[in-house]
Enzyme design. Structure first.
Site, PDB file in Angstrom:
ATOM      1  N   LYS A   2     -16.092   3.715  -7.810  1.00  0.00           N
ATOM      2  CA  LYS A   2     -15.376   3.919  -9.295  1.00  0.00           C
ATOM      3  C   LYS A   2     -15.817   4.417 -10.445  1.00  0.00           C
ATOM      4  CE  LYS A   2     -11.187   1.901  -6.592  1.00  0.00           C
ATOM      5  NZ  LYS A   2     -10.567   0.678  -5.932  1.00  0.00           N
ATOM      6  N   SER A  16      -5.432  -3.832  -8.851  1.00  0.00           N
ATOM      7  CA  SER A  16      -5.741  -2.345  -9.107  1.00  0.00           C
ATOM      8  C   SER A  16      -3.441  -1.604  -9.258  1.00  0.00           C
ATOM      9  CB  SER A  16      -5.875  -1.402  -7.331  1.00  0.00           C
ATOM     10  OG  SER A  16      -5.078  -1.769  -6.770  1.00  0.00           O
ATOM     11  N   HIS A  58     -12.438  -2.959  -9.522  1.00  0.00           N
ATOM     12  CA  HIS A  58     -11.888  -2.279 -10.793  1.00  0.00           C
ATOM     13  C   HIS A  58     -12.551  -2.500 -12.624  1.00  0.00           C
ATOM     14  CE1 HIS A  58      -9.062   1.216  -9.349  1.00  0.00           C
ATOM     15  NE2 HIS A  58      -8.528  -0.162  -7.847  1.00  0.00           N
TER      16      HIS A  58
HETATM   17  C1  LIG Z   1     -10.569   0.774  -4.527  1.00  0.00           C
HETATM   18  C2  LIG Z   1     -10.880  -0.429  -4.088  1.00  0.00           C
HETATM   19  C3  LIG Z   1     -12.105  -0.785  -2.535  1.00  0.00           C
HETATM   20  C4  LIG Z   1     -12.120  -0.279  -2.100  1.00  0.00           C
HETATM   21  O1  LIG Z   1     -13.230   0.498  -2.789  1.00  0.00           O
HETATM   22  P1  LIG Z   1     -14.300   2.279  -1.660  1.00  0.00           P
HETATM   23  O2  LIG Z   1     -15.590   1.825  -2.253  1.00  0.00           O
HETATM   24  O3  LIG Z   1     -13.084   3.064  -2.682  1.00  0.00           O
HETATM   25  O4  LIG Z   1     -13.628   1.708   0.136  1.00  0.00           O
HETATM   26  C5  LIG Z   1     -11.737  -2.599  -2.741  1.00  0.00           C
HETATM   27  N1  LIG Z   1     -11.806  -3.511  -3.033  1.00  0.00           N
HETATM   28  C6  LIG Z   1     -10.869  -3.460  -4.547  1.00  0.00           C
HETATM   29  C7  LIG Z   1      -9.258  -4.405  -5.430  1.00  0.00           C
HETATM   30  C8  LIG Z   1     -10.576  -1.806  -4.892  1.00  0.00           C
HETATM   31  O5  LIG Z   1      -9.315  -1.801  -5.806  1.00  0.00           O
END
Ligand SMILES: *Cc1c(COP(=O)(O)O)cnc(C)c1O
Length: 391
Positions: free
Chosen positions: A238, A179, A207
């Protein structure tokens, strides 16, 4: 009477380092243009990759579910909190991912906490140093032995597996798309090593869900590794545009986690509107390749424009495009200046990234137009000129 005044000291330290920041309050829906403090801003910071948060089919599914089932599920999944739509969503996800089963959690964050309950004292977990905070915390909650390998360093990963020498069951854990840099994990090499050393592969596609692979099926599909990745974590928060997370994998894994994963056992399940919206979104995703193509086309356009202008976009190869600025205060100042120009892009600094690798992280979506992105590049260049970044 004790007070919380002692917390101010810590906050002042953050302020001195340019790292103090309260959330921006937005009025209105997520989208390329959003309003905050009465100003209309082009935003390059959401994870709403496909613009699904405002999709009429998904919104309608949520409204209909509220009418039919009410506002909440009333319980944890293991008591009266598994409604038929929760079950249907998991079947849909397993089918979409091509796995035996899928298990949904309240968020991607809790999915990693839950899935890690798989690990016990007889296990070794080998984790990329840039893995997401929820993976790190998930690992911390286990009694497994831990080892870290330098970011995408396959030699070091192999060294860790060799040192283990089959002593413990080894689990390799990686983000599918990282990310902060927007780079993709070397999953084929990881799978090869795993097969050589008899290790399990755990990939967190937060992502990559809705972004990588055919119809956004994720990194396993992108690299053609079906059947060779043991645990695929995805997020529904996301690109899918709602909230939640899931584990896709073997049916026995699902049944084990139902009995052991604490967020599943001890926290209320998704409201019906969330489950129904996720279900509608996954169904929509199955025919969203043109939209995903547009997302990637936008990402390539934006990244190459920035590179042509002389910016350092680090290892970006996805719609996440960082612009490396440097020290924390310089980075946050760049982000503030950009805001004055009408562009919102989040500054990310130490300790999230290295001290000299502070960046303004841009995330391109399919909902941006080329004009939006050209405008952003123009404003970014203006701020770089003013602050002397490229000199
Ligand atoms: C954003 C993210 C999460 C968390 O996801 P949410 O549904 O927002 O809690 C977990 N793992 C990774 C790699 C992320 O980028």
């Amino acid at each position: 009477m004790p007070t919380f005044d002692y917390l101010n000291g810590e906050l002042e330290k953050l302020q001195a380092k340019g790292m103090y920041r309260l959330p921006t309050v937005w009025s209105g829906a997520s989208g390329p243009w959003m309003e905050a403090d009465g100003r209309r801003l082009l935003q390059l910071s959401s994870n709403n990759y496909l613009g699904f948060t405002g999709h009429p089919d998904i919104k309608r599914a949520a409204v209909e579910a509220i009418e039919r089932y009410g506002s909440g599920s009333g319980s944890v999944r293991t008591i009266t909190g598994t409604l038929d739509i929760h079950d249907e969503l998991e079947r849909e996800l397993a089918d979409f991912k091509g796995t035996e089963a899928a298990l949904v959690f309240q968020s991607g964050f809790t999915t990693n906490q839950g899935a890690m309950s798989l690990l016990g004292p007889d296990d070794l977990v080998v984790s990329d140093e840039l893995n997401h905070a929820s993976i790190i915390d998930g690992i911390r909650l286990t009694k497994a032995e831990r080892a870290i390998f330098a970011h995408k360093d396959m030699d070091e990963l192999e060294k860790r597996l060799r040192e283990n020498g089959g002593r413990k069951r080894a689990f390799i854990v990686t983000d599918g798309v990282f990310s902060m840099d927007g780079d993709i994990a070397p999953l084929p090499a990881i799978v090869d090593l795993a097969e050589r050393y008899g290790a399990y592969v755990y990939v967190d596609d937060a992502h990559a869900s809705g972004v990588l692979g055919a119809n956004g099926k994720g990194s396993t599909d992108h690299f053609g590794l079906h059947g060779r990745v043991h645990i695929q974590v995805g997020t529904l928060s996301k690109a899918v545009g709602v909230v939640g997370g899931y584990v896709a994998g073997a049916d026995v894994l699902k049944r084990y986690l139902i009995h052991k994963a604490r967020p599943f056992l001890f926290s209320t399940s998704h409201p019906p509107a969330v489950a129904a919206a996720c279900l509608a979104a996954i169904r929509l995703l199955r025919q969203s390749q043109p939209l995903i193509d547009r997302l990637w086309d936008n990402a390539t356009f934006f990244r190459s424009r920035l590179q042509e202008a002389g910016f350092d976009t680090a290892g970006s190869e996805t719609p996440i495009v960082p612009i490396i600025i440097g020290e924390p205060d310089k980075t946050m100042e760049f982000s503030r200046q950009l805001l004055l120009e009408g562009v919102y892009a989040q500054g990310i600094v130490y300790p999230t990234v290295a001290l000299d690798k502070g960046r303004v992280r841009c995330i391109v979506t399919a909902a941006h137009t080329k004009d939006d992105l050209a405008f952003a590049v123009d404003r970014i260049a203006a701020v770089a000129e003013r602050t002397g970044l490229l000199r």
